[in-house]
Design a protein around this motif. Structure first.
Motif, PDB file in Angstrom:
ATOM      1  N   VAL A   4      89.622  13.569 140.759  1.00 49.14           N
ATOM      2  CA  VAL A   4      88.400  13.483 139.977  1.00 49.14           C
ATOM      3  C   VAL A   4      87.938  12.027 139.993  1.00 49.14           C
ATOM      4  CG1 VAL A   4      87.352  13.826 137.709  1.00 49.14           C
ATOM      5  CG2 VAL A   4      89.132  15.398 138.516  1.00 49.14           C
ATOM      6  N   ARG A   8      83.933  10.692 135.942  1.00 42.61           N
ATOM      7  CA  ARG A   8      84.161  12.022 135.370  1.00 42.61           C
ATOM      8  C   ARG A   8      85.519  12.094 134.688  1.00 42.61           C
ATOM      9  NH1 ARG A   8      81.760  14.690 140.912  1.00 42.61           N
ATOM     10  NH2 ARG A   8      79.603  14.056 140.545  1.00 42.61           N
ATOM     11  N   LEU A 222      86.720  22.317 136.025  1.00 39.76           N
ATOM     12  CA  LEU A 222      87.185  21.089 136.668  1.00 39.76           C
ATOM     13  C   LEU A 222      86.763  21.043 138.123  1.00 39.76           C
ATOM     14  CD1 LEU A 222      90.806  20.825 135.216  1.00 39.76           C
ATOM     15  CD2 LEU A 222      88.747  19.660 134.435  1.00 39.76           C
ATOM     16  N   GLU A 224      84.097  21.939 139.342  1.00 38.58           N
ATOM     17  CA  GLU A 224      82.712  21.477 139.397  1.00 38.58           C
ATOM     18  C   GLU A 224      82.618  19.956 139.349  1.00 38.58           C
ATOM     19  OE1 GLU A 224      80.801  23.397 136.160  1.00 38.58           O
ATOM     20  OE2 GLU A 224      80.811  25.385 137.076  1.00 38.58           O
ATOM     21  N   LEU A 225      83.689  19.283 138.908  1.00 34.40           N
ATOM     22  CA  LEU A 225      83.693  17.826 138.821  1.00 34.40           C
ATOM     23  C   LEU A 225      84.037  17.158 140.141  1.00 34.40           C
ATOM     24  CD1 LEU A 225      85.537  17.314 135.405  1.00 34.40           C
ATOM     25  CD2 LEU A 225      83.086  17.479 135.829  1.00 34.40           C
TER      26      LEU A 225
END
Length: 415
Positions: A4, A8, A222, A224-225
């Protein structure tokens, strides 16, 4: 493992109760200036790439004014940092640091559970400092069923030398970091540095959050991050890797294919079995071969996925030959893979008389596989009478023969 990006990850930390610097992600120099103006005061401008040691790479710049932030953004955007293109930046307030600490939470193979590591000597040079003084890194094993409470964090941090008001704030931050680590089923959460400010605040000034790819199906929020470059490798995926990843995700059944393209290679390896694949890569290097791919696939009814991936490999312009197989196939029938290979050769129209393709399999379905290979002109089938090293020697010699304009059969082809 998927990583990540820092902006984010810090948003997740903030939501978990850990203080982070005020900041904003941007993608243009003008947006960087606007972000710095909104923050007010000096800022740091950071390249958002899924790689460490950005400071040493010159990918983190200080700016006193919005104009300097805009100039810093112009210098960073479009650069390549540790093989990754810089597409976005994080502009965040510069915090006044009194102390820098190191904190990480990961899974420990020895204790088979979460392991907290903490040092009062954090910052950019933490690796060198800990190499010189490994005792500076303190470890705390966590019972995954009991979790990590503030009451346990306090004596652990006190033993490292953290004192006073900072001790309780650091304990709260550690407890919150562990809760985020468990909630996201992460592989690694690293905060370096976790800083103590001149107002005794404890702030996560920089962080790394690596997720477990096998757990992402439970955390669509997650996934989508993640950006396209955050797959966890040392560089962005190549076009071939991206296509194979798409095949792996979309072609049922949902067993897992792992594929890596190797720069400068010319012999594609489609070798199932992690240990055998590593041995074959080492053997190829020792024999002077140039592997173009590393590949593995988990057992199951895999013919369609193997077929689609084989087609992608046959279309790679740098590949001059293929060695496919396994040491002993125990959980998948051999003929499934060989039939997929024969179908891929037919569909792509590759002339195996000019493109050596060796399959070396042993296991259930071997006789059926040999019959399928016999029906595919010039597809060479080897059984367990040939060792992995002998198979590697053959494909290397055959590719070299073709490069010289000779028939690969002159270099020991299967008749």
């Amino acid at each position: 493992m998927p990583r990540v990006f820092e902006d984010r990850a810090k948003a997740l930390l903030r939501d978990a109760g850990v203080a982070v610097p005020r900041g904003r992600s941007v993608s243009t120099p003008e947006e960087a200036a606007e972000a710095a103006r909104a923050i007010g005061g000096p800022v740091m401008v950071k390249a958002l790439v899924p790689a460490g040691k950005r400071g040493k790479a010159g990918a983190i710049l200080a700016a006193e004014t919005p104009g300097e932030a805009e100039d810093a953004a112009r210098k960073l955007l479009g650069r390549t940092v540790h093989h990754f293109p810089v597409k976005r930046l994080l502009v965040e307030e510069r915090v006044s640091i009194t102390q820098e600490w190191y904190l990480s939470i990961a899974f420990d193979s020895a204790s088979r559970g979460p392991l907290v590591m903490f040092s009062t000597e954090g910052g950019v040079e933490v690796e060198a400092l800990l190499e010189e003084n490994p005792d500076a890194l303190k470890r705390l094993e966590v019972d995954i069923l009991e979790g990590l409470s503030e009451e346990r964090c306090i004596p652990f941090l006190r033993a490292t030398g953290v004192q006073g008001e900072a001790l309780y704030r650091a304990a709260m931050a550690l407890e919150a970091c562990y809760a985020l680590f468990r909630r996201t089923e992460a592989r690694l959460l690293e905060v370096n540095p976790l800083v103590l400010t001149d107002t005794t605040e404890v702030i996560a000034a920089a962080c790394v959050l690596d997720l477990d790819a096998d757990a992402l199906f439970r955390h669509p929020e997650l996934e989508e991050l993640l950006d396209e470059d955050s797959g966890g490798g040392w560089r962005p995926p190549t076009p071939a890797e991206a296509r194979v990843a798409e095949i792996d995700a979309s072609v049922p059944p949902y067993n897992t294919a792992r594929f890596t393209e190797i720069e400068g290679g010319e012999i594609a390896l489609m070798w199932s079995g992690g240990g055998g694949g590593l041995y074959l890569l080492d053997t190829m290097a020792r024999l002077g071969g140039a592997p173009a791919t590393a590949f593995d696939i988990t057992p199951g009814p895999l013919e369609e996925k193997y077929f689609e991936i084989t087609k992608e490999i046959l279309r790679m312009p740098n590949v001059r030959g293929v060695l496919a197989g396994s040491n002993i196939t125990s959980f998948s029938r051999v003929q499934l893979k060989v039939r997929a290979i024969a179908r891929a050769v037919e569909e792509t129209g590759v002339d195996l008389a000019e493109f050596p393709f060796i399959v070396r399999f042993a296991g259930a379905g071997g006789e059926e596989a040999r019959e399928i290979a016999a029906g595919c002109p010039d597809l060479q089938y080897l059984g367990d009478e040939v060792t992995l090293e002998e198979a590697a020697e053959r494909i290397i010699a055959q590719v070299e023969a073709v490069k010289r304009g000779e028939s690969w059969m002159s270099a020991g082809g299967v008749q």
